[in-house]
Write a protein that holds these residues in place. Structure first.
Motif, PDB file in Angstrom:
ATOM      1  N   GLU A 157      36.402  54.872  35.485  1.00 42.58           N
ATOM      2  CA  GLU A 157      36.261  55.444  36.819  1.00 42.58           C
ATOM      3  C   GLU A 157      34.952  54.982  37.459  1.00 42.58           C
ATOM      4  O   GLU A 157      34.020  54.574  36.764  1.00 42.58           O
ATOM      5  CB  GLU A 157      36.296  56.969  36.755  1.00 42.58           C
ATOM      6  N   LYS A 192      40.883  56.779  39.368  1.00 40.06           N
ATOM      7  CA  LYS A 192      40.226  57.858  40.106  1.00 40.06           C
ATOM      8  C   LYS A 192      39.336  57.326  41.230  1.00 40.06           C
ATOM      9  O   LYS A 192      38.243  57.822  41.464  1.00 40.06           O
ATOM     10  CB  LYS A 192      39.429  58.765  39.162  1.00 40.06           C
ATOM     11  N   SER A 194      38.492  56.631  45.253  1.00 43.22           N
ATOM     12  CA  SER A 194      38.762  57.389  46.471  1.00 43.22           C
ATOM     13  C   SER A 194      38.112  56.807  47.717  1.00 43.22           C
ATOM     14  O   SER A 194      38.488  57.175  48.829  1.00 43.22           O
ATOM     15  CB  SER A 194      38.304  58.841  46.310  1.00 43.22           C
ATOM     16  N   HIS A 255      42.635  58.472  43.656  1.00 46.97           N
ATOM     17  CA  HIS A 255      42.664  59.927  43.520  1.00 46.97           C
ATOM     18  C   HIS A 255      43.759  60.499  44.418  1.00 46.97           C
ATOM     19  O   HIS A 255      43.825  60.200  45.606  1.00 46.97           O
ATOM     20  CB  HIS A 255      41.325  60.534  43.917  1.00 46.97           C
TER      21      HIS A 255
END
Length: 296
Positions: A157, A192, A194, A255
């Motif tokens: 991540e 993850k 975003s 995400h």
């Protein structure tokens, strides 16, 4: 369910860092592999996030556990395996797995117990695919997973410690294992994400690092060749994005609130939100497992 024409394969989803979505990745990978062939999802993480997230709290608390299979010999894998409503079977974690970890350290051939007691009897006979969700720390359960599978997928991540977590996994887990066995890293998975990548964000930094790295992930293979197509961006494409010549894409597994809500409803993403835009990425990961690596 489709008939699998690929070679049966077991894979470990592992990184020596918590909170990167490892259990979510491995569970959704198992769900997509179940579209290709019979699949067993094995939860080796003592915290049991995936087992409990699938609604098997009773199995997590069961007196019969992995130690009875691989240490005592008083149970078989079938005594533990549970059917799910999602196309794959579950080998559940238990609240005693940390004790099993300690006992493995003193057992004869302690690193090969899961291979000999679970994978060898089941892979290719009862299951086309076995996916292991591994602990976030080095130890005998991770060692067993590597010996049992020989194949690894590493979710990672964004953040200041992102590449450090990857390097730590390679240096403390993968490379030591390679002194004794062959271990192939099938994919390194940006997860993850975003933020936009046309700005200097942590997402941008992670994708640049993964897509331009020169150090090897496998002998003779640079890291960038293990980045799935859905997260692959070349230096030239970054230049075009920065020049405003093309709309910035959103590469990597993004995400989505549905990913966390799906576990609250005891379901993989495919069953909770079948139209979700991230499902094709998990399908691509399943293809990588089925073919034995990223194909360009």
């Amino acid at each position: 369910m489709n008939e699998s024409t690929a070679e049966p394969r077991a894979v470990s989803v592992v990184i020596l860092k918590g909170g990167v979505g490892k259990s979510t990745t491995s569970m959704n990978l198992a769900r997509q592999l179940s579209e290709r062939g019979t699949t067993l999802f094995a939860d080796l993480d003592p915290n049991g996030h995936a087992t409990n997230g699938l609604g098997f709290e009773e199995a997590y608390q069961s007196e019969t556990n992995l130690g009875d299979v691989i240490l005592e010999g008083s149970a078989t894998p079938h005594d533990l395996i549970r059917s799910t409503d999602h196309g794959f079977d579950l080998l559940p974690s238990s609240n005693t797995l940390e004790d099993v970890e300690k006992d493995l350290a003193g057992a004869m051939q302690g690193s090969a117990r899961i291979k000999s007691k679970i994978v060898d009897p089941l892979l290719g006979d009862e299951y086309d695919y076995v996916v292991f969700d591994c602990p976030a720390y080095p130890g005998m359960l991770n060692n067993n997973a590597l010996v049992a599978t020989g194949n690894v997928m590493i979710p990672i991540e964004p953040g200041s410690s992102a590449i450090g977590g990857y390097k730590r996994t390679m240096e403390r887990l993968i490379e030591p294992a390679r002194e004794y066995i062959d271990v192939d890293v099938l994919a390194v998975i940006p997860n993850k994400l975003s933020d936009r990548i046309d700005q200097q964000t942590e997402d941008r930094e992670l994708l640049e690092n993964l897509n331009t790295a020169t150090y090897e992930v496998n002998p003779g293979q640079p890291l960038q060749e293990a980045v799935p197509d859905f997260a692959r961006i070349t230096a030239e494409e970054f230049d075009a994005i920065d020049a405003g010549e093309t709309s910035p894409p959103k590469p990597g597994i993004r995400h989505r609130s549905a990913l966390s809500r799906s576990l609250q409803h005891n379901q993989p993403l495919q069953d909770y939100d079948p139209e979700n835009d991230q499902i094709p990425y998990y399908e691509e990961l399943a293809e990588i497992v089925a073919t034995g690596g990223v194909q360009r």
